[in-house]
Enzyme design. Structure first.
Site, PDB file in Angstrom:
ATOM      1  N   LYS A   7       0.847  -1.194   0.000  1.00  0.00           N
ATOM      2  CA  LYS A   7       0.000   0.000   0.000  1.00  0.00           C
ATOM      3  C   LYS A   7       0.880   1.240   0.000  1.00  0.00           C
ATOM      4  CE  LYS A   7      -2.408   1.386   3.669  1.00  0.00           C
ATOM      5  NZ  LYS A   7      -3.418   1.413   4.758  1.00  0.00           N
ATOM      6  N   GLY A   9       0.808   5.380   0.936  1.00  0.00           N
ATOM      7  CA  GLY A   9       0.092   6.495   1.537  1.00  0.00           C
ATOM      8  C   GLY A   9       0.779   7.810   1.198  1.00  0.00           C
ATOM      9  N   ALA A  10       0.327   8.884   1.824  1.00  0.00           N
ATOM     10  CA  ALA A  10       0.895  10.204   1.552  1.00  0.00           C
ATOM     11  C   ALA A  10       2.327  10.316   2.066  1.00  0.00           C
ATOM     12  CB  ALA A  10       0.024  11.279   2.199  1.00  0.00           C
ATOM     13  N   GLU A  11       2.636   9.596   3.152  1.00  0.00           N
ATOM     14  CA  GLU A  11       3.942   9.717   3.796  1.00  0.00           C
ATOM     15  C   GLU A  11       4.863   8.518   3.566  1.00  0.00           C
ATOM     16  OE1 GLU A  11       5.257  12.259   5.679  1.00  0.00           O
ATOM     17  OE2 GLU A  11       3.544  13.470   5.102  1.00  0.00           O
ATOM     18  N   ASP A 117      -4.449   9.402  14.157  1.00  0.00           N
ATOM     19  CA  ASP A 117      -5.188   9.080  12.927  1.00  0.00           C
ATOM     20  C   ASP A 117      -6.093   7.875  13.186  1.00  0.00           C
ATOM     21  OD1 ASP A 117      -6.027   9.195  10.284  1.00  0.00           O
ATOM     22  OD2 ASP A 117      -4.296   8.089   9.509  1.00  0.00           O
TER      23      ASP A 117
END
Length: 205
Positions: A7, A9-11, A117
């Site tokens: 996966k 993600g943004a980071e 989060d």
């Protein structure tokens, strides 16, 4: 087992991999081209260390993936791969998980850890946990990338409000779902008032 994409993600990028014969998950922070390289390296290294420390500390209170290796140079955390399904996929079939989630979040907060989060996607339901710690819960918290250490009621309340917003948006068909989460968390009066104040501020901004 060769490393393979899991996966993005943004980071960070998540990849399933093998670590000394253990099925593992690699979380590697992505370099940001818009940042000056020295600053970018420093930020990614700091966040990698911070997340690893949070996960290790959280392990004393709740189920989290076991950290296998932290690599500052590549800004990578290698942790055990948790077999299971996201709470998001299981909670509507098993509403009792609402209260359980609330109880486990309370344990995390009591340990002075803010997840940052909280969503039902960042909690895994697993039936393959080591029972040697004496824990009855089969919920595992993952992705502490936005987490922090804090004992402030304000920060804990904000963490809950974040969860409430995503929970109600994702599980609107679940009858009294959020009420059951709160029942499990069992917030004191100070926490209830702080949550109400935060929501009121949000409405007027």
């Amino acid at each position: 087992m060769p490393k393979n994409f899991y996966k993005k993600g943004a980071e960070a990028e998540l990849s399933k991999t093998d670590f000394e014969g253990i099925c593992a998950l690699s979380k590697k922070r992505i370099s940001k081209g818009y940042r000056e390289k020295t600053l970018d390296d420093s930020i990614r290294k700091l966040r990698t260390r911070s997340e690893a420390k949070l996960i290790k500390e959280a392990a004393s209170a709740v189920n989290v993936p076991h950290i296998l290796k932290v690599d500052d140079k590549s800004c990578e955390i290698i942790m055990e791969f948790v077999e299971g399904v996201a709470l998001k996929e299981a909670i509507e079939k098993t509403p009792a998980l609402c209260e359980e989630a609330g109880r486990e979040i309370k344990k995390l907060h009591d340990a002075g850890i803010i997840h940052g989060d909280l969503t039902t996607s960042n909690i895994i339901v697993s039936d393959k946990l080591d029972s040697s710690k004496g824990r009855k819960s089969n919920l595992v918290f993952v992705d502490f990338g936005l987490g922090s250490f804090s004992k402030k009621v304000e920060d804990k309340a904000t963490d809950l409000i974040v969860f409430k917003k995503t929970f109600n948006a994702t599980h609107s068909s679940l009858k009294n779902g959020w009420s059951k989460v709160l029942k499990g968390y069992s917030p004191g009066q100070e926490m209830i008032l702080k949550m109400e104040a935060i929501e009121k501020r949000a409405r007027y901004h």
